[in-house]
Motif scaffolding. Structure first.
Motif, PDB file in Angstrom:
ATOM      1  N   GLU A 153       0.830  -1.213   0.000  1.00 32.36           N
ATOM      2  CA  GLU A 153       0.000   0.000   0.000  1.00 32.36           C
ATOM      3  C   GLU A 153       0.857   1.253   0.000  1.00 32.36           C
ATOM      4  OE1 GLU A 153      -2.742  -0.242   3.249  1.00 32.36           O
ATOM      5  OE2 GLU A 153      -3.944  -1.772   2.250  1.00 32.36           O
ATOM      6  N   THR A 154       2.099   1.127   0.502  1.00 29.15           N
ATOM      7  CA  THR A 154       2.971   2.302   0.592  1.00 29.15           C
ATOM      8  C   THR A 154       3.415   2.726  -0.813  1.00 29.15           C
ATOM      9  OG1 THR A 154       3.756   1.302   2.624  1.00 29.15           O
ATOM     10  CG2 THR A 154       4.977   3.215   1.855  1.00 29.15           C
ATOM     11  N   ALA A 155       3.167   3.993  -1.116  1.00 30.30           N
ATOM     12  CA  ALA A 155       3.404   4.481  -2.483  1.00 30.30           C
ATOM     13  C   ALA A 155       4.870   4.346  -2.907  1.00 30.30           C
ATOM     14  CB  ALA A 155       2.956   5.932  -2.583  1.00 30.30           C
ATOM     15  N   HIS A 156       5.807   4.704  -2.012  1.00 28.96           N
ATOM     16  CA  HIS A 156       7.203   4.660  -2.476  1.00 28.96           C
ATOM     17  C   HIS A 156       7.750   3.236  -2.598  1.00 28.96           C
ATOM     18  CE1 HIS A 156       7.624   5.401   1.873  1.00 28.96           C
ATOM     19  NE2 HIS A 156       8.648   4.583   1.793  1.00 28.96           N
ATOM     20  N   PHE A 157       7.202   2.284  -1.853  1.00 34.53           N
ATOM     21  CA  PHE A 157       7.608   0.878  -2.041  1.00 34.53           C
ATOM     22  C   PHE A 157       7.144   0.404  -3.429  1.00 34.53           C
ATOM     23  CE2 PHE A 157       7.371  -0.209   2.817  1.00 34.53           C
ATOM     24  CZ  PHE A 157       8.504   0.550   3.022  1.00 34.53           C
ATOM     25  N   LYS A 158       5.921   0.823  -3.767  1.00 34.61           N
ATOM     26  CA  LYS A 158       5.366   0.436  -5.081  1.00 34.61           C
ATOM     27  C   LYS A 158       6.203   1.053  -6.198  1.00 34.61           C
ATOM     28  CE  LYS A 158       0.627  -0.494  -4.752  1.00 34.61           C
ATOM     29  NZ  LYS A 158      -0.699  -0.205  -5.086  1.00 34.61           N
ATOM     30  N   LYS A 159       6.639   2.297  -5.934  1.00 36.16           N
ATOM     31  CA  LYS A 159       7.448   2.999  -6.942  1.00 36.16           C
ATOM     32  C   LYS A 159       8.756   2.239  -7.190  1.00 36.16           C
ATOM     33  CE  LYS A 159       9.592   7.422  -7.398  1.00 36.16           C
ATOM     34  NZ  LYS A 159       9.876   8.644  -6.650  1.00 36.16           N
TER      35      LYS A 159
END
Lengths: 270, 228
Positions: free
Chosen positions: B89-95
Motif C-alpha cells: 500500500e505504501t506508495a514509495h515501495f510500489k514505486k
C-alpha cells in the motif's frame, strides 16, 4: 575431496540458513501478534477514556441544566410569586372580613404560600447548596433531616468518627447524587422501613454504605433490564467518572450497597 | 525413509508439478474474488506448470530446455513482483517495484546475451549467470518490505488466516531456498561432481513442496464467491 567438504559445508550452512528463515517467520508472527495486542489495548484505553469524558460532559451539562432551572425557579418564578403574594395581601386588606371574597383570597394566599415553599424545595433539591458549602457529611445530614418528619422509612445516618477531608466538587456531587438515588430507590421500590447510611474514610478511600430492610433486588438481573436498571446504570456511570466501585449484597431482608471511591484531598476555595 | 528419499530424488519435478495443481484448482474455484494480485499468482502458477511440463518433454526428447528456464526468470519476476506490488500500500515501495521492472528487463536481456553467444540456437543455450540470483534477491527484498509494511500498519487481524501473508511466506521460503542452495547445485553441475548428500539433497525440493502447500493454504482463505 576438498570440493566435497566445501559442498557439504555449504549445504549445511544453507540448511541452517533455512532454519533461521523459518525462525524469522515464527518470530515475525509472534512479534506482530504482540504489537497488535498492545495496540488493541491502547485503543480500548482511548475508547474507555473517550467514553468517560463523554459521560463526564453529559453529567456536567446535567448539573448545569439543574443550576439553570434552579436559578430560574428562584429568580423568576420565586420573584413573581412574591409579587403576587404582595398583591394578594393588598387585595386582602381591601376585602371585607367574614365574606365569601375574603375566604377566597385567604385560600389563594394559602395556595401561594404552599407553591412558594414547593418552589424553594425544588430549587434547593436541584442544586444542593449545603454540599458546596459544607461538604458531603452535612449534605447527607440535610437530606436525612428532610425525611425526618416521615416516620416510615426511618433514615439513620451514621456519621464518621473522623471528619472526611473535602473532595473535589465532582466526587462530592457524584456521591451525593448516588445517596439520593439509593434512598429514593429504597423508599419507592424496596418499600423499606429502615434505611441506614454510613460514611467513613480510611487511608486511601471513602466508603459509603446504604443498607435497607426492604424487598431487596438482584443487581445482575437489574443491570440486564432496560428500564428497571436505569437507576443502577446511572450510579455506575457516575462512579466510573470518579473511579469508584460498587458492591451489591442481597440480605434477608433488604440490600446492602457499598460504594468505594479513592480518597483524594481537595483544597476548597473560600 | 531411504525409499522416500529415493522417490523424492528420482521424481522431484513430477511431484512438484502435480502439487502445483492444488493451488491452481483452489484459485480457479475462487474466481476473481481475490483481485489482481491473486490473478497474477494464478498466471504465475499456470506458467510454471506449463514450463515444467515442457521442460520434462524436452528432457525426454534429449533436447536442451535451458532456454525455457531462462525465459521463465523474467516472466516469474514480473508476475510475482506484480503480485507483491498489489499487496503493498505504501506508495514509495510500489514505486521501487515499478522502477525495478525496466531495469530487470535490461539486466536479464544483457545476461542472456552475454551467457549465450548464439541466442537463436536453443540447442546450445546455457543458464543465465546472474539473473536468477538477482531475481531471488529482489523478490526477497519486496517480500520483506511487505512484511515491514504489515508490521507497521497492523491492519491484518489474523496473520495465519491472511492469504497475502501466507503466500508471501511461501515465496520467501522458496526464494530463500533458491538463493542458498541453487549456487551449490550449479557448482556441482559445472564441476561434474557426483555426491551422495543424503537428506540434504532433497531439502531444496522439500522447501518447494512446502511453499506450494503454504500457497494452497493461503489461497484457501480467499473468500469464496457469492452466488445469488
Amino acid at each position: 575431496m576438498i570440493e566435497q567438504t566445501h559442498i557439504i559445508l555449504g549445504m549445511l550452512l544453507g540448511f541452517f540458513a533455512m532454519l533461521l528463515m523459518a525462525g524469522f517467520i515464527i518470530v515475525f508472527i509472534l512479534l506482530y501478534q504482540r504489537r497488535q495486542m498492545t495496540q488493541e489495548k491502547k485503543l480500548s484505553e482511548v475508547q474507555r477514556e473517550y467514553q468517560r469524558s463523554l459521560l463526564e460532559t453529559a453529567l456536567e451539562s446535567e448539573e448545569t441544566e439543574r443550576r439553570r432551572m434552579a436559578g430560574e425557579l428562584h429568580d423568576d418564578i420565586g420573584v413573581m410569586l412574591s409579587l403576587t403574594k404582595m398583591s394578594v395581601n393588598q387585595l386582602s386588606q381591601k376585602v371585607q372580613a367574614q365574606t365569601v371574597e375574603k375566604e377566597m383570597v385567604d385560600n389563594i394566599k394559602k395556595l401561594l404560600d404552599e407553591t412558594m415553599t414547593n418552589v424553594r424545595r425544588i430549587s434547593k433539591a436541584l442544586v444542593p447548596s449545603t454540599l458546596e458549602q459544607f461538604g458531603l457529611e452535612a449534605a447527607i445530614e440535610d437530606l436525612v433531616s428532610k425525611h425526618a418528619h416521615n416516620p416510615i422509612p426511618k433514615i439513620v445516618f451514621q456519621e464518621p468518627d473522623q471528619p472526611i477531608p473535602r473532595q473535589s466538587p465532582k466526587t462530592e456531587l457524584a456521591l451525593f447524587r448516588i445517596v439520593q438515588e439509593l434512598v429514593n430507590n429504597a423508599i419507592k421500590h424496596a418499600q423499606a422501613n429502615r434505611i441506614t447510611i454510613e460514611l467513613f474514610a480510611d487511608a486511601g478511600s471513602i466508603t459509603l454504605v446504604v443498607e435497607d430492610d426492604g424487598r431487596g433486588f438482584d443487581a445482575e438481573k437489574m443491570r440486564g433490564s432496560r428500564s428497571a436498571g436505569l437507576g443502577l446504570r446511572n450510579i455506575e456511570s457516575r462512579l466510573s467518572v470518579i473511579n469508584g466501585k460498587t458492591y451489591y449484597e442481597r440480605q434477608n431482608p433488604g440490600t446492602r450497597i457499598q460504594i468505594v471511591v479513592p480518597l483524594v484531598a481537595y483544597a476548597v476555595k473560600n | 525413509m531411504r525409499e522416500i528419499i529415493l522417490f523424492l530424488k528420482t521424481y522431484p519435478l513430477y511431484f512438484g508439478v502435480f502439487l502445483t495443481l492444488i493451488p491452481i484448482g483452489i484459485l480457479l474455484s475462487k474466481g476473481r474474488q481475490g483481485g489482481v494480485a491473486y490473478q497474477l499468482l494464478l498466471a504465475c502458477l499456470v506458467t510454471k506448470i506449463a514450463s515444467d511440463l515442457l521442460m520434462i518433454y524436452y528432457a525426454a526428447k534429449g533436447m536442451n530446455n535451458l532456454w525455457l528456464h531462462n525465459l521463465m526468470v523474467p516472466i516469474r519476476y514480473f508476475l510475482l513482483s506484480g503480485m507483491i506490488y498489489h499487496f503493498l500500500e505504501t506508495a514509495h515501495f510500489k514505486k521501487w517495484i515499478r522502477i525495478s521492472w525496466p531495469l530487470f528487463l535490461v539486466f536479464i536481456a544483457s545476461d542472456i546475451y552475454l551467457s549465450n553467444k548464439q541466442i537463436i540456437f536453443t540447442e546450445e543455450h546455457r543458464y543465465v549467470r546472474y539473473s536468477g540470483v538477482v531475481e531471488c534477491v529482489l523478490m526477497l527484498l519486496w517480500i520483506l518490505l511487505y512484511f515491514y509494511e504489515i508490521m507497521q500498519s497492523l491492519k491484518i487481524a489474523n496473520l495465519l488466516k491472511s492469504p497475502a501473508f501466507l503466500i508471501s511466506v511461501a515465496w520467501l521460503l522458496h526464494y530463500a531456498a533458491l538463493v542458498f542452495f541453487a549456487p551449490l547445485f550449479y557448482y556441482m553441475y559445472r564441476s561434474k561432481l557426483t555426491l551422495d548428500l543424503g537428506i540434504l539433497e532433497i531439502i531444496p525440493d522439500c522447501m518447494e513442496y512446502l511453499a506450494v502447500v503454504i500457497i494452497s493454504v493461503g489461497v484457501s482463505f480467499i473468500p469464496s464467491p457469492k452466488y445469488d
